[in-house]
Write a protein that holds these residues in place. Structure first.
Motif, PDB file in Angstrom:
ATOM      1  N   MET A 255       0.850  -1.181   0.000  1.00  5.89           N
ATOM      2  CA  MET A 255       0.000   0.000   0.000  1.00  5.89           C
ATOM      3  C   MET A 255       0.894   1.242   0.000  1.00  5.89           C
ATOM      4  O   MET A 255       1.710   1.421   0.910  1.00  5.89           O
ATOM      5  CB  MET A 255      -0.909   0.015   1.223  1.00  5.89           C
ATOM      6  CG  MET A 255      -1.713  -1.256   1.438  1.00  5.89           C
ATOM      7  SD  MET A 255      -2.831  -1.637   0.067  1.00  5.89           S
ATOM      8  CE  MET A 255      -4.027  -0.309   0.246  1.00  5.89           C
ATOM      9  N   ILE A 256       0.741   2.069  -1.031  1.00  3.22           N
ATOM     10  CA  ILE A 256       1.543   3.283  -1.169  1.00  3.22           C
ATOM     11  C   ILE A 256       0.653   4.469  -0.815  1.00  3.22           C
ATOM     12  O   ILE A 256      -0.222   4.860  -1.598  1.00  3.22           O
ATOM     13  CB  ILE A 256       2.100   3.418  -2.597  1.00  3.22           C
ATOM     14  CG1 ILE A 256       2.895   2.162  -2.969  1.00  3.22           C
ATOM     15  CG2 ILE A 256       2.976   4.667  -2.721  1.00  3.22           C
ATOM     16  CD1 ILE A 256       3.293   2.098  -4.430  1.00  3.22           C
ATOM     17  N   GLY A 257       0.840   5.008   0.387  1.00  3.58           N
ATOM     18  CA  GLY A 257      -0.009   6.074   0.882  1.00  3.58           C
ATOM     19  C   GLY A 257       0.410   7.432   0.338  1.00  3.58           C
ATOM     20  O   GLY A 257       1.584   7.790   0.380  1.00  3.58           O
ATOM     21  N   CYS A 258      -0.556   8.192  -0.168  1.00  5.29           N
ATOM     22  CA  CYS A 258      -0.281   9.500  -0.760  1.00  5.29           C
ATOM     23  C   CYS A 258      -1.314  10.524  -0.300  1.00  5.29           C
ATOM     24  O   CYS A 258      -2.389  10.171   0.196  1.00  5.29           O
ATOM     25  CB  CYS A 258      -0.334   9.406  -2.284  1.00  5.29           C
ATOM     26  SG  CYS A 258       0.879   8.292  -3.012  1.00  5.29           S
ATOM     27  N   MET A 259      -0.955  11.808  -0.482  1.00  2.00           N
ATOM     28  CA  MET A 259      -1.889  12.920  -0.360  1.00  2.00           C
ATOM     29  C   MET A 259      -2.118  13.500  -1.741  1.00  2.00           C
ATOM     30  O   MET A 259      -1.188  13.568  -2.545  1.00  2.00           O
ATOM     31  CB  MET A 259      -1.318  14.027   0.538  1.00  2.00           C
ATOM     32  CG  MET A 259      -1.116  13.658   1.980  1.00  2.00           C
ATOM     33  SD  MET A 259      -0.262  14.994   2.871  1.00  2.00           S
ATOM     34  CE  MET A 259      -1.427  16.362   2.690  1.00  2.00           C
ATOM     35  N   GLY A 260      -3.356  13.919  -2.014  1.00  3.48           N
ATOM     36  CA  GLY A 260      -3.654  14.545  -3.287  1.00  3.48           C
ATOM     37  C   GLY A 260      -4.533  15.765  -3.091  1.00  3.48           C
ATOM     38  O   GLY A 260      -5.446  15.760  -2.266  1.00  3.48           O
ATOM     39  N   ARG A 261      -4.234  16.818  -3.827  1.00  4.90           N
ATOM     40  CA  ARG A 261      -5.056  18.026  -3.748  1.00  4.90           C
ATOM     41  C   ARG A 261      -6.183  17.937  -4.793  1.00  4.90           C
ATOM     42  O   ARG A 261      -5.943  17.769  -5.988  1.00  4.90           O
ATOM     43  CB  ARG A 261      -4.206  19.270  -4.038  1.00  4.90           C
ATOM     44  CG  ARG A 261      -4.994  20.583  -3.888  1.00  4.90           C
ATOM     45  CD  ARG A 261      -4.449  21.642  -4.830  1.00  4.90           C
ATOM     46  NE  ARG A 261      -3.118  22.088  -4.465  1.00  4.90           N
ATOM     47  CZ  ARG A 261      -2.865  23.182  -3.716  1.00  4.90           C
ATOM     48  NH1 ARG A 261      -3.860  23.911  -3.275  1.00  4.90           N
ATOM     49  NH2 ARG A 261      -1.620  23.526  -3.447  1.00  4.90           N
ATOM     50  N   PRO A 318       1.607  17.915   6.528  1.00  2.00           N
ATOM     51  CA  PRO A 318       1.475  19.334   6.170  1.00  2.00           C
ATOM     52  C   PRO A 318       0.366  19.525   5.133  1.00  2.00           C
ATOM     53  O   PRO A 318       0.267  18.778   4.166  1.00  2.00           O
ATOM     54  CB  PRO A 318       2.846  19.694   5.595  1.00  2.00           C
ATOM     55  CG  PRO A 318       3.415  18.389   5.126  1.00  2.00           C
ATOM     56  CD  PRO A 318       2.891  17.344   6.059  1.00  2.00           C
ATOM     57  N   ASP A 319      -0.485  20.520   5.354  1.00  5.31           N
ATOM     58  CA  ASP A 319      -1.564  20.813   4.417  1.00  5.31           C
ATOM     59  C   ASP A 319      -1.005  21.392   3.120  1.00  5.31           C
ATOM     60  O   ASP A 319       0.100  21.948   3.076  1.00  5.31           O
ATOM     61  CB  ASP A 319      -2.549  21.811   5.029  1.00  5.31           C
ATOM     62  CG  ASP A 319      -3.341  21.223   6.184  1.00  5.31           C
ATOM     63  OD1 ASP A 319      -3.605  20.005   6.141  1.00  5.31           O
ATOM     64  OD2 ASP A 319      -3.666  21.962   7.130  1.00  5.31           O
TER      65      ASP A 319
END
Length: 322
Positions: A255-261, A318-319
């Motif tokens: 599982m490759i955890g990411c943040m996306g806008r 961080p946002d």
């Protein structure tokens, strides 16, 4: 970012010692050494000692009859700080899948009681000691791979276990086969102080989680995040950041955890992929993690989705700039 020690199945207390795996003679000596330790698995379930401090992997002596009588080749898991070899053994032969281990194992010198049981790894992953979890995940991944890759994909001959359990070798054409890992992106898609969650129809009532999906050939992680979110929820994603990763041996994923806008917010859900998709505020997620939200329940404890959501609520991640 998220400390590796906070991620279930990441890390262990063993040196995997790949340098030793090709030494068949040396490995045979370690397997015969009564001081070597062995973790038995039955139908994919590790044996645990249920201690007052929580479940711990049960390690048997390599001289135990259950170990010496095992027909399947063991997997060399590595060396501890004292140089003691640790292995994993698939002991599924001791009973068919429709029987309870408690009814037969005591006949084969292994004491199963209220404090020693074979337990499904997924069922207790939120309780496992961090140093044990990585070992259990690696061994389970190997045994799951063996179940589905017993024959050579090149010529069809039955494979043989090699490299101390970490490889299949074809005796006919010489092709070597290695354990597969399927990469999966799982993403914290943010619109300011809101996160995009989805649920599948077969999940427990009220359970919502981060969107996720398998990567495709020729794709970057960032491309996979954008494609999956668009396919499942119809939301366009711009900037993507890496957050963390989690081995997921059910049966063989990373599982490759990411943040996306999020660049759009209107949801156009694919009904085949998702039963529902919603935007949820940070405050609502905090309440859900504390069990105070009557509308949604988070992914199970220990899953990377809950780990990422908890880190977001606590301000560890961080946002994106406004």
């Amino acid at each position: 970012m998220i400390p590796e020690s906070d991620v279930t199945f990441a890390g262990s207390f063993l040196d995997r010692a790949d340098r030793l795996r090709a030494d068949q003679a040396g490995m045979a000596v370690r397997m015969a050494n009564p001081d070597s330790r062995v973790s038995p698995f039955w139908r994919g379930k590790p044996l645990f000692d249920l201690t007052p401090d929580g479940p711990r992997l049960a390690w048997l002596s390599a001289a135990e009859p259950l170990v010496t009588g095992c027909p399947e080749p063991m997997v060399f898991m590595g060396l501890d700080d004292a140089g003691i070899a640790h292995f994993a053994a698939d002991v599924s032969h001791i009973a068919p899948p429709d029987e309870s281990p408690a009814e037969f194992v005591d006949k084969r010198t292994l004491d199963l009681s209220e404090t020693r049981k074979f337990i499904d790894l997924r069922a207790i992953m939120g309780e496992i000691d961090h140093r044990d979890a990585g070992i259990a995940a690696a061994a389970k991944g190997i045994f799951e791979w063996r179940l589905t890759h017993g024959f050579c994909a090149n010529c069809g001959q039955r494979n043989r276990v090699g490299h101390a359990g970490w490889r299949f070798d074809c005796p006919a054409c010489g092709r070597q086969h290695f354990p597969r890992t399927d990469p999966v992106v799982i993403m914290l898609v943010l619109d300011g102080d809101r996160v995009l969650l989805g649920r599948q129809s077969n999940w427990p009532e009220r359970m919502y989680s981060l969107l996720a999906g398998f990567m495709e050939p020729g794709e970057t992680v960032e491309e996979a995040v954008r494609r999956e979110v668009m396919e499942e929820a119809g939301v366009k994603v711009g900037e993507v950041r890496y957050v963390t990763s989690q081995p997921w041996p059910f049966p063989a994923s990373l599982m490759i955890g990411c943040m996306g806008r999020a660049e759009t917010t209107e949801i156009n859900r694919d009904p085949v992929e998702l039963e529902d998709a919603i935007w949820v505020t940070r405050a609502e997620i905090a309440a859900a993690l504390d069990g105070r939200n009557d509308r949604i329940a988070p992914a199970r404890k220990g899953a990377v989705a809950q780990i990422i959501l908890n880190a977001w609520v606590q301000g560890v991640l961080p946002d994106f700039p406004a």
